[in-house]
Design a protein around this motif. Structure first.
Motif, mmCIF file in Angstrom:
data_model
loop_
_atom_site.group_PDB
_atom_site.id
_atom_site.type_symbol
_atom_site.label_atom_id
_atom_site.label_comp_id
_atom_site.label_asym_id
_atom_site.label_seq_id
_atom_site.Cartn_x
_atom_site.Cartn_y
_atom_site.Cartn_z
ATOM 1 N N ALA A 11 71.710 62.826 65.001
ATOM 2 C CA ALA A 11 70.677 63.436 65.649
ATOM 3 C C ALA A 11 71.073 63.925 67.163
ATOM 4 C CB ALA A 11 69.653 62.328 65.880
ATOM 5 N N ARG A 12 72.032 63.178 67.608
ATOM 6 C CA ARG A 12 72.848 63.574 69.033
ATOM 7 C C ARG A 12 73.405 64.809 68.806
ATOM 8 N NH1 ARG A 12 73.322 59.678 73.089
ATOM 9 N NH2 ARG A 12 72.279 57.679 72.598
ATOM 10 N N ALA A 13 74.312 65.012 67.848
ATOM 11 C CA ALA A 13 75.226 66.076 67.590
ATOM 12 C C ALA A 13 74.128 67.476 67.201
ATOM 13 C CB ALA A 13 76.149 65.905 66.284
ATOM 14 N N LEU A 14 73.106 67.228 66.514
ATOM 15 C CA LEU A 14 72.336 68.219 66.141
ATOM 16 C C LEU A 14 71.675 68.491 67.337
ATOM 17 C CD1 LEU A 14 70.519 69.835 64.351
ATOM 18 C CD2 LEU A 14 68.889 68.080 63.934
ATOM 19 N N GLY A 15 71.198 67.864 68.245
ATOM 20 C CA GLY A 15 70.607 68.127 69.542
ATOM 21 C C GLY A 15 71.432 69.237 70.315
ATOM 22 N N ALA A 16 72.605 68.658 70.359
ATOM 23 C CA ALA A 16 73.423 69.422 71.350
ATOM 24 C C ALA A 16 73.676 70.631 70.745
ATOM 25 C CB ALA A 16 75.029 68.677 71.222
ATOM 26 N N GLU A 17 73.679 70.950 69.659
ATOM 27 C CA GLU A 17 73.850 72.447 69.087
ATOM 28 C C GLU A 17 72.503 73.138 69.167
ATOM 29 O OE1 GLU A 17 75.941 73.710 66.648
ATOM 30 O OE2 GLU A 17 77.236 72.336 65.868
ATOM 31 N N LEU A 18 71.425 72.376 69.107
ATOM 32 C CA LEU A 18 70.271 73.233 69.440
ATOM 33 C C LEU A 18 70.244 73.719 70.871
ATOM 34 C CD1 LEU A 18 67.488 71.002 67.391
ATOM 35 C CD2 LEU A 18 68.727 73.330 66.696
ATOM 36 N N ARG A 19 70.565 72.756 71.789
ATOM 37 C CA ARG A 19 70.735 73.170 73.208
ATOM 38 C C ARG A 19 71.771 74.307 73.417
ATOM 39 N NH1 ARG A 19 71.766 68.326 74.883
ATOM 40 N NH2 ARG A 19 73.928 68.610 75.062
ATOM 41 N N GLU A 20 72.767 74.139 72.878
ATOM 42 C CA GLU A 20 73.938 74.881 73.183
ATOM 43 C C GLU A 20 73.313 76.568 72.606
ATOM 44 O OE1 GLU A 20 78.627 75.589 72.614
ATOM 45 O OE2 GLU A 20 77.465 74.747 71.101
ATOM 46 N N ILE A 21 72.900 76.643 71.409
ATOM 47 C CA ILE A 21 72.128 77.595 70.936
ATOM 48 C C ILE A 21 71.121 78.364 71.931
ATOM 49 C CG2 ILE A 21 70.837 78.832 68.938
ATOM 50 C CD1 ILE A 21 72.619 76.756 67.205
ATOM 51 N N ARG A 22 70.200 77.506 72.167
ATOM 52 C CA ARG A 22 69.045 78.055 73.230
ATOM 53 C C ARG A 22 69.674 78.414 74.350
ATOM 54 N NH1 ARG A 22 67.211 75.699 77.466
ATOM 55 N NH2 ARG A 22 67.814 73.614 76.844
ATOM 56 N N GLU A 23 70.661 77.844 75.222
ATOM 57 C CA GLU A 23 71.222 78.270 76.145
ATOM 58 C C GLU A 23 71.902 79.698 76.033
ATOM 59 O OE1 GLU A 23 73.532 74.939 77.608
ATOM 60 O OE2 GLU A 23 71.722 73.852 78.385
ATOM 61 N N ASN A 24 72.588 79.815 75.150
ATOM 62 C CA ASN A 24 73.398 80.954 74.693
ATOM 63 C C ASN A 24 72.468 82.061 74.505
ATOM 64 O OD1 ASN A 24 75.740 79.668 75.167
ATOM 65 N ND2 ASN A 24 76.354 79.338 73.012
ATOM 66 N N ALA A 25 71.126 81.746 74.018
ATOM 67 C CA ALA A 25 70.538 82.936 74.003
ATOM 68 C C ALA A 25 69.664 83.332 74.842
ATOM 69 C CB ALA A 25 69.371 82.346 72.588
ATOM 70 N N GLY A 26 69.765 82.496 76.003
ATOM 71 C CA GLY A 26 68.968 82.762 77.438
ATOM 72 C C GLY A 26 67.400 82.361 77.415
ATOM 73 N N PHE A 27 67.248 81.377 76.721
ATOM 74 C CA PHE A 27 65.647 80.756 76.757
ATOM 75 C C PHE A 27 65.870 79.449 77.177
ATOM 76 C CE2 PHE A 27 65.514 83.757 73.429
ATOM 77 C CZ PHE A 27 64.131 83.764 72.829
ATOM 78 N N THR A 28 64.746 79.394 77.968
ATOM 79 C CA THR A 28 64.296 77.982 78.547
ATOM 80 C C THR A 28 63.893 77.265 77.658
ATOM 81 O OG1 THR A 28 62.154 78.536 79.679
ATOM 82 C CG2 THR A 28 64.122 79.098 80.892
#
Length: 288
Positions: A11-28
């Motif tokens: 779950a922690r690793a998945l969350g980190a993936e989601l956060r990284e993808i969101r930030e790279n996409a420029g979304f808040t």
């Protein structure tokens, strides 16, 4: 199941993936929440691993960010069984995913104990030492991974840096990986890093006459302020992260036992400095 068993390794690793993808996409967080018609606090809990999102929600999250089909399939697959306490990750996951996982554990831990029986712990490796370990990789991949590994060291100097306790077996200091000059620099670096208040290096001498937990191999114990510890172990082509309370407690006891047989931090630093002097003398003498 969504909303259950947060804080697990996956779950922690998945969350980190989601956060990284969101930030790279420029979304808040709020922008994604609006797309999904939900509260940004829920999205934040998914990204920290505190709450486990369903695969369907992850698919919707990635769709809102415009993620490619292949990437979406990979991350959605990761969401399956993310509520399970233990996680076996194979080499098929790729080195970047493995590093993302470790970085997330390191970022949120309050205390990290790294029992190293093979090589110097990653957080304390110099670039040349790390490069020597990765010599079988292509030049481009090796340099990328070295940069990522060196970048991980920043966690030790942040304002909320974890207390880091590397327990290193004497044999690790004896293997001049990369050559004696590289190893001398690595040993000097250990001495330098030990000057930090949050780093407590302990050496486990060879020649033990009684069994101790390090005889079973390397492991990393991540302890968190308000969550069950995670035990992480790496093999040649896979890794395993354990999160069940009983297992975590057993490894905490193992660390306590190892503290009883290691050298004190001050004695350990003196020992490392002495080995560095010996390694440097051998290098100057032309010893291979």
């Amino acid at each position: 199941m969504a909303g259950n068993s947060g804080g697990t390794p996956k779950a922690r690793a998945l969350g980190a993936e989601l956060r990284e993808i969101r930030e790279n996409a420029g979304f808040t967080l709020r922008a994604v929440a609006r797309e999904l018609e939900t509260n940004h606090v829920k999205i934040q809990r998914y990204e920290t691993g505190a709450t486990v999102p369903s695969p369907e929600l992850v698919a919707a999250y990635l769709g809102a960010l415009g993620v490619s089909a292949s990437e979406r399939e990979r991350v959605v697959d990761m969401a399956r069984d993310a509520d399970k306490p233990d996680w076996l990750s194979t080499g098929r996951s790729g080195p970047r995913k493995e590093l993302t996982t470790l970085i997330e554990f390191e970022r949120s831990a309050s205390r990290i104990t790294d029992v190293a029986t093979g090589v110097i712990p990653g957080l304390l490796q110099t670039s040349d030492y790390a490069r020597s370990i990765m010599r079988m990789l292509s030049v481009d991949e090796r340099e990328q991974r070295v940069l990522m590994r060196i970048g991980r060291r920043e966690i030790l100097t942040t304002r909320n840096a974890p207390h880091f306790v590397p327990i290193i077996t004497e044999s690790v200091l004896d293997d001049p990986i990369g050559g004696r000059e590289v190893m001398t620099e690595q040993l000097r670096h250990l001495v330098h890093m030990a000057e930090s208040d949050n780093i407590e290096i302990r050496i486990l001498r060879s020649g033990a006459t009684m069994w101790h937990p390090a005889h079973m191999g390397s492991f990393i114990l991540f302890e968190f302020p308000k969550a069950t510890p995670i035990v992480h172990m790496e093999q040649y082509h896979s890794s395993v992260s354990l999160h069940t309370p009983g297992t975590a407690h057993a490894y905490q006891e193992a660390v306590t036992n190892l503290h009883e047989v290691t050298m004190s931090p001050d004695a350990s630093v003196e020992f490392i400095a002495s080995r560095a002097d010996e390694m440097e003398d051998d290098s100057n003498d032309g010893t291979s």
